[in-house]
Design a protein around this motif. Structure first.
Motif, PDB file in Angstrom:
ATOM      1  N   MET A 193      -4.142   5.661   2.138  1.00  0.00           N
ATOM      2  CA  MET A 193      -4.300   4.260   1.827  1.00  0.00           C
ATOM      3  C   MET A 193      -2.937   3.644   1.504  1.00  0.00           C
ATOM      4  SD  MET A 193      -7.012   2.624  -0.733  1.00  0.00           S
ATOM      5  CE  MET A 193      -7.399   0.933  -0.669  1.00  0.00           C
ATOM      6  N   CYS A 194      -2.137   4.332   0.748  1.00  0.00           N
ATOM      7  CA  CYS A 194      -0.809   3.812   0.398  1.00  0.00           C
ATOM      8  C   CYS A 194       0.054   3.638   1.642  1.00  0.00           C
ATOM      9  CB  CYS A 194      -0.122   4.723  -0.602  1.00  0.00           C
ATOM     10  SG  CYS A 194      -0.921   4.736  -2.211  1.00  0.00           S
ATOM     11  N   ASP A 195      -0.020   4.601   2.556  1.00  0.00           N
ATOM     12  CA  ASP A 195       0.744   4.485   3.807  1.00  0.00           C
ATOM     13  C   ASP A 195       0.309   3.269   4.611  1.00  0.00           C
ATOM     14  OD1 ASP A 195       2.310   6.718   3.311  1.00  0.00           O
ATOM     15  OD2 ASP A 195       0.959   8.071   4.399  1.00  0.00           O
ATOM     16  N   LEU A 196      -0.979   3.015   4.650  1.00  0.00           N
ATOM     17  CA  LEU A 196      -1.473   1.845   5.383  1.00  0.00           C
ATOM     18  C   LEU A 196      -0.964   0.551   4.760  1.00  0.00           C
ATOM     19  CD1 LEU A 196      -5.139   3.003   6.058  1.00  0.00           C
ATOM     20  CD2 LEU A 196      -3.279   2.838   7.716  1.00  0.00           C
ATOM     21  N   LEU A 197      -0.930   0.495   3.442  1.00  0.00           N
ATOM     22  CA  LEU A 197      -0.410  -0.692   2.765  1.00  0.00           C
ATOM     23  C   LEU A 197       1.080  -0.876   3.055  1.00  0.00           C
ATOM     24  CD1 LEU A 197      -2.266  -0.431  -0.633  1.00  0.00           C
ATOM     25  CD2 LEU A 197      -2.529  -2.230   1.082  1.00  0.00           C
ATOM     26  N   ARG A 198       1.828   0.216   3.039  1.00  0.00           N
ATOM     27  CA  ARG A 198       3.259   0.133   3.353  1.00  0.00           C
ATOM     28  C   ARG A 198       3.490  -0.357   4.773  1.00  0.00           C
ATOM     29  NH1 ARG A 198       3.532   5.425   1.239  1.00  0.00           N
ATOM     30  NH2 ARG A 198       3.844   5.281  -0.976  1.00  0.00           N
ATOM     31  N   GLN A 199       2.583  -0.028   5.667  1.00  0.00           N
ATOM     32  CA  GLN A 199       2.696  -0.445   7.063  1.00  0.00           C
ATOM     33  C   GLN A 199       2.208  -1.880   7.281  1.00  0.00           C
ATOM     34  OE1 GLN A 199       0.519   2.392   9.424  1.00  0.00           O
ATOM     35  NE2 GLN A 199       1.560   4.120   8.464  1.00  0.00           N
ATOM     36  N   LYS A 234      -0.896  -2.971   6.757  1.00  0.00           N
ATOM     37  CA  LYS A 234      -2.244  -2.970   7.314  1.00  0.00           C
ATOM     38  C   LYS A 234      -3.251  -3.653   6.391  1.00  0.00           C
ATOM     39  CE  LYS A 234      -1.315  -0.533  10.991  1.00  0.00           C
ATOM     40  NZ  LYS A 234      -1.455  -1.022  12.324  1.00  0.00           N
ATOM     41  N   ASN A 235      -2.806  -4.712   5.744  1.00  0.00           N
ATOM     42  CA  ASN A 235      -3.712  -5.488   4.901  1.00  0.00           C
ATOM     43  C   ASN A 235      -3.576  -6.982   5.202  1.00  0.00           C
ATOM     44  OD1 ASN A 235      -1.118  -5.645   3.823  1.00  0.00           O
ATOM     45  ND2 ASN A 235      -1.877  -5.991   1.757  1.00  0.00           N
ATOM     46  N   ARG A 236      -2.950  -7.298   6.293  1.00  0.00           N
ATOM     47  CA  ARG A 236      -2.655  -8.694   6.600  1.00  0.00           C
ATOM     48  C   ARG A 236      -3.769  -9.403   7.355  1.00  0.00           C
ATOM     49  NH1 ARG A 236       3.171  -6.779   7.706  1.00  0.00           N
ATOM     50  NH2 ARG A 236       4.022  -6.971   5.614  1.00  0.00           N
ATOM     51  N   THR A 237      -4.585  -8.645   8.067  1.00  0.00           N
ATOM     52  CA  THR A 237      -5.715  -9.258   8.761  1.00  0.00           C
ATOM     53  C   THR A 237      -6.996  -8.909   8.022  1.00  0.00           C
ATOM     54  OG1 THR A 237      -6.193  -7.389  10.210  1.00  0.00           O
ATOM     55  CG2 THR A 237      -4.531  -8.976  10.984  1.00  0.00           C
ATOM     56  N   LEU A 238      -8.008  -9.695   8.250  1.00  0.00           N
ATOM     57  CA  LEU A 238      -9.282  -9.461   7.579  1.00  0.00           C
ATOM     58  C   LEU A 238      -9.883  -8.117   7.993  1.00  0.00           C
ATOM     59  CD1 LEU A 238     -11.343 -10.569   5.626  1.00  0.00           C
ATOM     60  CD2 LEU A 238     -12.468 -11.693   7.546  1.00  0.00           C
ATOM     61  N   GLU A 239      -9.786  -7.767   9.255  1.00  0.00           N
ATOM     62  CA  GLU A 239     -10.330  -6.488   9.721  1.00  0.00           C
ATOM     63  C   GLU A 239      -9.608  -5.310   9.072  1.00  0.00           C
ATOM     64  OE1 GLU A 239     -13.162  -6.116  11.409  1.00  0.00           O
ATOM     65  OE2 GLU A 239     -13.253  -8.290  11.195  1.00  0.00           O
ATOM     66  N   ALA A 287     -11.148  -2.493   6.292  1.00  0.00           N
ATOM     67  CA  ALA A 287     -10.991  -1.041   6.414  1.00  0.00           C
ATOM     68  C   ALA A 287     -10.414  -0.452   5.132  1.00  0.00           C
ATOM     69  CB  ALA A 287     -10.106  -0.706   7.609  1.00  0.00           C
ATOM     70  N   LEU A 288      -9.420  -1.115   4.558  1.00  0.00           N
ATOM     71  CA  LEU A 288      -8.817  -0.632   3.314  1.00  0.00           C
ATOM     72  C   LEU A 288      -9.820  -0.639   2.159  1.00  0.00           C
ATOM     73  CD1 LEU A 288      -5.284  -2.250   3.402  1.00  0.00           C
ATOM     74  CD2 LEU A 288      -5.826   0.174   3.504  1.00  0.00           C
ATOM     75  N   VAL A 289     -10.597  -1.695   2.066  1.00  0.00           N
ATOM     76  CA  VAL A 289     -11.607  -1.766   1.007  1.00  0.00           C
ATOM     77  C   VAL A 289     -12.624  -0.640   1.190  1.00  0.00           C
ATOM     78  CG1 VAL A 289     -13.499  -3.155   0.066  1.00  0.00           C
ATOM     79  CG2 VAL A 289     -11.307  -4.225   0.557  1.00  0.00           C
ATOM     80  N   GLY A 290     -13.005  -0.384   2.423  1.00  0.00           N
ATOM     81  CA  GLY A 290     -13.935   0.708   2.702  1.00  0.00           C
ATOM     82  C   GLY A 290     -13.365   2.050   2.279  1.00  0.00           C
ATOM     83  N   ILE A 291     -12.096   2.277   2.563  1.00  0.00           N
ATOM     84  CA  ILE A 291     -11.441   3.520   2.146  1.00  0.00           C
ATOM     85  C   ILE A 291     -11.447   3.631   0.625  1.00  0.00           C
ATOM     86  CG2 ILE A 291      -9.226   4.730   2.037  1.00  0.00           C
ATOM     87  CD1 ILE A 291      -8.660   3.560   4.865  1.00  0.00           C
ATOM     88  N   GLY A 292     -11.098   2.550  -0.038  1.00  0.00           N
ATOM     89  CA  GLY A 292     -11.068   2.559  -1.502  1.00  0.00           C
ATOM     90  C   GLY A 292     -12.434   2.839  -2.109  1.00  0.00           C
TER      91      GLY A 292
END
Length: 50
Positions: free
Chosen positions: A1-7, A9-14, A18-23
């Motif tokens: 999850m942290c890697d996705l945030l660094r990349q 991957k939280n800028r679009t709603l989709e 996905a991030l919320v689902g992971i959390g």
């Protein structure tokens, strides 16, 4: 999850969904959860439309 945030991957709603689902899957019990997954996504949707 942290890697996705660094990349960014939280800028679009989709991506955010996905991030919320992971959390939520990381913490299935969610005893201290203040908001539902739907509330989080709705809040993000509103912030993206501003």
């Amino acid at each position: 999850m942290c890697d996705l945030l660094r990349q960014g991957k939280n800028r679009t709603l989709e991506d955010y969904k996905a991030l919320v689902g992971i959390g939520y899957n990381m913490n299935m019990e969610g005893s201290r959860r203040a908001e539902t997954m739907e509330d989080l996504i709705d809040g993000r949707r509103k912030s993206l439309t501003r």
